[in-house]
Motif scaffolding. Structure first.
Motif, PDB file in Angstrom:
ATOM      1  N   ASP A  46       0.868  -1.178   0.000  1.00  0.00           N
ATOM      2  CA  ASP A  46       0.000   0.000   0.000  1.00  0.00           C
ATOM      3  C   ASP A  46       0.902   1.224   0.000  1.00  0.00           C
ATOM      4  OD1 ASP A  46       0.830   0.407   2.720  1.00  0.00           O
ATOM      5  OD2 ASP A  46      -0.746  -0.973   3.365  1.00  0.00           O
ATOM      6  N   ALA A  47       0.319   2.391   0.198  1.00  0.00           N
ATOM      7  CA  ALA A  47       1.084   3.638   0.099  1.00  0.00           C
ATOM      8  C   ALA A  47       1.724   4.053   1.417  1.00  0.00           C
ATOM      9  CB  ALA A  47       0.176   4.754  -0.409  1.00  0.00           C
ATOM     10  N   GLU A  48       1.570   3.273   2.463  1.00  0.00           N
ATOM     11  CA  GLU A  48       2.104   3.635   3.768  1.00  0.00           C
ATOM     12  C   GLU A  48       3.620   3.454   3.818  1.00  0.00           C
ATOM     13  OE1 GLU A  48       0.337   4.956   6.353  1.00  0.00           O
ATOM     14  OE2 GLU A  48      -1.194   5.076   4.794  1.00  0.00           O
ATOM     15  N   PRO A  49       4.328   4.328   4.541  1.00  0.00           N
ATOM     16  CA  PRO A  49       5.774   4.164   4.684  1.00  0.00           C
ATOM     17  C   PRO A  49       6.092   2.875   5.429  1.00  0.00           C
ATOM     18  CG  PRO A  49       4.967   5.861   6.178  1.00  0.00           C
ATOM     19  CD  PRO A  49       3.830   5.510   5.275  1.00  0.00           C
ATOM     20  N   VAL A  50       7.256   2.305   5.131  1.00  0.00           N
ATOM     21  CA  VAL A  50       7.698   1.090   5.806  1.00  0.00           C
ATOM     22  C   VAL A  50       8.994   1.386   6.549  1.00  0.00           C
ATOM     23  CG1 VAL A  50       6.637  -0.341   4.020  1.00  0.00           C
ATOM     24  CG2 VAL A  50       9.084   0.190   3.885  1.00  0.00           C
ATOM     25  N   THR A  51       9.294   0.542   7.527  1.00  0.00           N
ATOM     26  CA  THR A  51      10.518   0.692   8.305  1.00  0.00           C
ATOM     27  C   THR A  51      11.337  -0.576   8.194  1.00  0.00           C
ATOM     28  OG1 THR A  51       9.394   2.150   9.878  1.00  0.00           O
ATOM     29  CG2 THR A  51      11.500   1.207  10.564  1.00  0.00           C
ATOM     30  N   THR A  52      12.575  -0.433   7.771  1.00  0.00           N
ATOM     31  CA  THR A  52      13.461  -1.579   7.592  1.00  0.00           C
ATOM     32  C   THR A  52      13.952  -2.091   8.945  1.00  0.00           C
ATOM     33  OG1 THR A  52      15.519  -0.324   7.499  1.00  0.00           O
ATOM     34  CG2 THR A  52      14.244  -0.491   5.458  1.00  0.00           C
ATOM     35  N   ILE A  53      14.623  -3.250   8.933  1.00  0.00           N
ATOM     36  CA  ILE A  53      15.208  -3.769  10.160  1.00  0.00           C
ATOM     37  C   ILE A  53      16.193  -2.763  10.752  1.00  0.00           C
ATOM     38  CG2 ILE A  53      16.764  -5.527  11.091  1.00  0.00           C
ATOM     39  CD1 ILE A  53      15.508  -7.556   9.286  1.00  0.00           C
ATOM     40  N   GLY A  54      16.875  -2.039   9.889  1.00  0.00           N
ATOM     41  CA  GLY A  54      17.842  -1.047  10.330  1.00  0.00           C
ATOM     42  C   GLY A  54      17.230   0.261  10.802  1.00  0.00           C
ATOM     43  N   GLY A  55      15.908   0.360  10.767  1.00  0.00           N
ATOM     44  CA  GLY A  55      15.238   1.558  11.255  1.00  0.00           C
ATOM     45  C   GLY A  55      15.104   2.673  10.233  1.00  0.00           C
ATOM     46  N   VAL A  56      15.336   2.366   8.963  1.00  0.00           N
ATOM     47  CA  VAL A  56      15.210   3.366   7.898  1.00  0.00           C
ATOM     48  C   VAL A  56      13.768   3.382   7.389  1.00  0.00           C
ATOM     49  CG1 VAL A  56      15.970   4.038   5.587  1.00  0.00           C
ATOM     50  CG2 VAL A  56      17.613   3.079   7.218  1.00  0.00           C
ATOM     51  N   THR A  57      13.205   4.565   7.277  1.00  0.00           N
ATOM     52  CA  THR A  57      11.843   4.701   6.775  1.00  0.00           C
ATOM     53  C   THR A  57      11.865   4.951   5.272  1.00  0.00           C
ATOM     54  OG1 THR A  57      11.071   5.605   8.878  1.00  0.00           O
ATOM     55  CG2 THR A  57       9.689   6.015   6.943  1.00  0.00           C
ATOM     56  N   ILE A  58      11.054   4.189   4.536  1.00  0.00           N
ATOM     57  CA  ILE A  58      10.977   4.316   3.082  1.00  0.00           C
ATOM     58  C   ILE A  58       9.516   4.509   2.676  1.00  0.00           C
ATOM     59  CG2 ILE A  58      11.501   3.274   0.850  1.00  0.00           C
ATOM     60  CD1 ILE A  58      13.526   1.466   2.260  1.00  0.00           C
ATOM     61  N   LEU A  59       9.275   5.483   1.839  1.00  0.00           N
ATOM     62  CA  LEU A  59       7.940   5.712   1.297  1.00  0.00           C
ATOM     63  C   LEU A  59       7.864   5.078  -0.087  1.00  0.00           C
ATOM     64  CD1 LEU A  59       5.224   7.202   1.817  1.00  0.00           C
ATOM     65  CD2 LEU A  59       6.175   9.107   0.495  1.00  0.00           C
ATOM     66  N   PRO A  60       6.946   4.158  -0.320  1.00  0.00           N
ATOM     67  CA  PRO A  60       6.866   3.493  -1.630  1.00  0.00           C
ATOM     68  C   PRO A  60       6.639   4.492  -2.764  1.00  0.00           C
ATOM     69  CG  PRO A  60       5.484   2.376  -0.006  1.00  0.00           C
ATOM     70  CD  PRO A  60       5.921   3.663   0.616  1.00  0.00           C
ATOM     71  N   ASP A  61       7.302   4.240  -3.892  1.00  0.00           N
ATOM     72  CA  ASP A  61       7.057   5.058  -5.085  1.00  0.00           C
ATOM     73  C   ASP A  61       5.686   4.742  -5.675  1.00  0.00           C
ATOM     74  OD1 ASP A  61       9.587   6.392  -5.148  1.00  0.00           O
ATOM     75  OD2 ASP A  61      10.493   4.560  -5.932  1.00  0.00           O
ATOM     76  N   ILE A  62       5.344   3.454  -5.670  1.00  0.00           N
ATOM     77  CA  ILE A  62       4.047   3.024  -6.182  1.00  0.00           C
ATOM     78  C   ILE A  62       3.491   1.931  -5.272  1.00  0.00           C
ATOM     79  CG2 ILE A  62       4.621   3.559  -8.592  1.00  0.00           C
ATOM     80  CD1 ILE A  62       4.971   0.519  -9.036  1.00  0.00           C
ATOM     81  N   THR A  63       2.225   1.641  -5.425  1.00  0.00           N
ATOM     82  CA  THR A  63       1.612   0.537  -4.695  1.00  0.00           C
ATOM     83  C   THR A  63       1.541  -0.689  -5.602  1.00  0.00           C
ATOM     84  OG1 THR A  63      -0.614   1.217  -5.355  1.00  0.00           O
ATOM     85  CG2 THR A  63       0.244   2.094  -3.276  1.00  0.00           C
ATOM     86  N   LEU A  64       1.314  -1.827  -4.992  1.00  0.00           N
ATOM     87  CA  LEU A  64       1.311  -3.077  -5.750  1.00  0.00           C
ATOM     88  C   LEU A  64       0.307  -3.066  -6.884  1.00  0.00           C
ATOM     89  CD1 LEU A  64       2.412  -5.910  -6.097  1.00  0.00           C
ATOM     90  CD2 LEU A  64       0.788  -6.702  -4.362  1.00  0.00           C
ATOM     91  N   ASP A  65      -0.860  -2.477  -6.668  1.00  0.00           N
ATOM     92  CA  ASP A  65      -1.868  -2.472  -7.723  1.00  0.00           C
ATOM     93  C   ASP A  65      -1.508  -1.539  -8.884  1.00  0.00           C
ATOM     94  OD1 ASP A  65      -2.308  -0.042  -6.502  1.00  0.00           O
ATOM     95  OD2 ASP A  65      -4.378  -0.459  -5.911  1.00  0.00           O
ATOM     96  N   GLU A  66      -0.448  -0.753  -8.725  1.00  0.00           N
ATOM     97  CA  GLU A  66       0.015   0.127  -9.806  1.00  0.00           C
ATOM     98  C   GLU A  66       1.139  -0.511 -10.615  1.00  0.00           C
ATOM     99  OE1 GLU A  66      -0.372   4.645  -8.346  1.00  0.00           O
ATOM    100  OE2 GLU A  66       0.817   3.400  -6.973  1.00  0.00           O
ATOM    101  N   LEU A  67       1.590  -1.677 -10.195  1.00  0.00           N
ATOM    102  CA  LEU A  67       2.692  -2.352 -10.882  1.00  0.00           C
ATOM    103  C   LEU A  67       2.159  -3.081 -12.108  1.00  0.00           C
ATOM    104  CD1 LEU A  67       5.607  -3.313 -11.066  1.00  0.00           C
ATOM    105  CD2 LEU A  67       5.053  -5.128  -9.436  1.00  0.00           C
ATOM    106  N   ASN A  68       2.498  -2.574 -13.278  1.00  0.00           N
ATOM    107  CA  ASN A  68       2.015  -3.158 -14.527  1.00  0.00           C
ATOM    108  C   ASN A  68       3.107  -3.918 -15.274  1.00  0.00           C
ATOM    109  OD1 ASN A  68      -0.656  -2.086 -14.288  1.00  0.00           O
ATOM    110  ND2 ASN A  68       0.152  -0.083 -14.864  1.00  0.00           N
ATOM    111  N   SER A  69       4.197  -3.245 -15.554  1.00  0.00           N
ATOM    112  CA  SER A  69       5.302  -3.881 -16.258  1.00  0.00           C
ATOM    113  C   SER A  69       6.591  -3.591 -15.504  1.00  0.00           C
ATOM    114  CB  SER A  69       5.392  -3.372 -17.698  1.00  0.00           C
ATOM    115  OG  SER A  69       5.644  -1.977 -17.702  1.00  0.00           O
ATOM    116  N   SER A  70       7.617  -4.396 -15.756  1.00  0.00           N
ATOM    117  CA  SER A  70       8.854  -4.257 -15.011  1.00  0.00           C
ATOM    118  C   SER A  70       9.989  -4.918 -15.775  1.00  0.00           C
ATOM    119  CB  SER A  70       8.704  -4.901 -13.630  1.00  0.00           C
ATOM    120  OG  SER A  70       9.861  -4.734 -12.852  1.00  0.00           O
ATOM    121  N   ALA A  71      11.221  -4.460 -15.522  1.00  0.00           N
ATOM    122  CA  ALA A  71      12.388  -5.143 -16.065  1.00  0.00           C
ATOM    123  C   ALA A  71      12.802  -6.287 -15.152  1.00  0.00           C
ATOM    124  CB  ALA A  71      13.545  -4.160 -16.221  1.00  0.00           C
TER     125      ALA A  71
END
Length: 207
Positions: A46-71
């Motif tokens: 989803d669009a909510e920020p996540v926190t890594t094991i190391g305590g770093v907060t990351i805001l997703p660029d896109i949500t899973l339902d927006e993933l259409n194509s990828s390399a």
């Protein structure tokens, strides 16, 4: 050349160190065969920020339902895989593989692939054969005791092998000429400065 997107799946408890080499190499044009061909885009459930094991907060660029194509889709390890979570991304993984899009999974993410049946019929690795057997998957005969394994469009790696994980990803994406890839790997694997000077000699004037 049109820029291609490599997606990095992010979630709470993501293991920071497992994807560092891969992410940096993909986003850094230095030494690349086609500088700037790829870039990393993060994708969350989803669009909510996540926190890594190391305590770093990351805001997703896109949500899973927006993933259409990828390399390529990269799946880091993290504690939630052992609880059987992240099932939503595994359905996306199956769809991407059907479309010929490669998947790279390390550590706990390999257990996710195992639970989804993706490793039942292809060579693979993980943290240990016993680790995957606990998922009740059917691919034990295909397990290889290696730091990282590429089998078609599926890359798997041990939690202690972020360098090898990146090596296999770079090779699959054809990011570097072979002499550069081998010198890069040897430099970080051995710490031998001679490989740094080899890299400098091989550096393309365009980079």
């Amino acid at each position: 050349m049109e820029k291609q997107i490599v997606h990095l799946f992010i979630f709470n408890t993501l293991a920071d160190w497992e994807i560092g080499f891969a992410v940096a190499g993909i986003n850094n044009p230095a030494f690349q065969k086609h500088p700037g061909r790829y870039r990393i885009q993060t994708v969350g459930l989803d669009a909510e920020p996540v926190t890594t094991i190391g305590g770093v907060t990351i805001l997703p660029d896109i949500t899973l339902d927006e993933l259409n194509s990828s390399a390529m889709l990269i799946l880091p390890g993290g504690e939630v895989w052992n609880a059987g979570k992240n099932a939503e991304i595994l359905e996306t993984v199956k769809a991407l593989l059907v479309s010929g899009i490669p998947i790279a999974a390390i550590c706990g993410a390999t257990a996710g692939l195992a639970r989804a049946g993706i490793l039942d019929d292809k060579p693979h690795t993980s943290n240990a054969s016993e680790y995957l057997q606990a998922t009740n998957y059917r691919g034990a005969a295909f397990y290889q005791n290696q730091p990282a394994v590429t089998a078609g469009d599926v890359i798997t790696a041990n939690s202690t092998a972020p360098l090898e994980f990146a090596y296999h990803i770079f090779k699959k994406l054809d990011i570097y000429d072979t002499p550069i890839l081998e010198a890069w790997y040897a430099l970080f694997k051995t710490g031998d400065a001679s490989y740094y000077f080899t890299l400098q000699k091989l550096r393309s004037p365009s980079t």
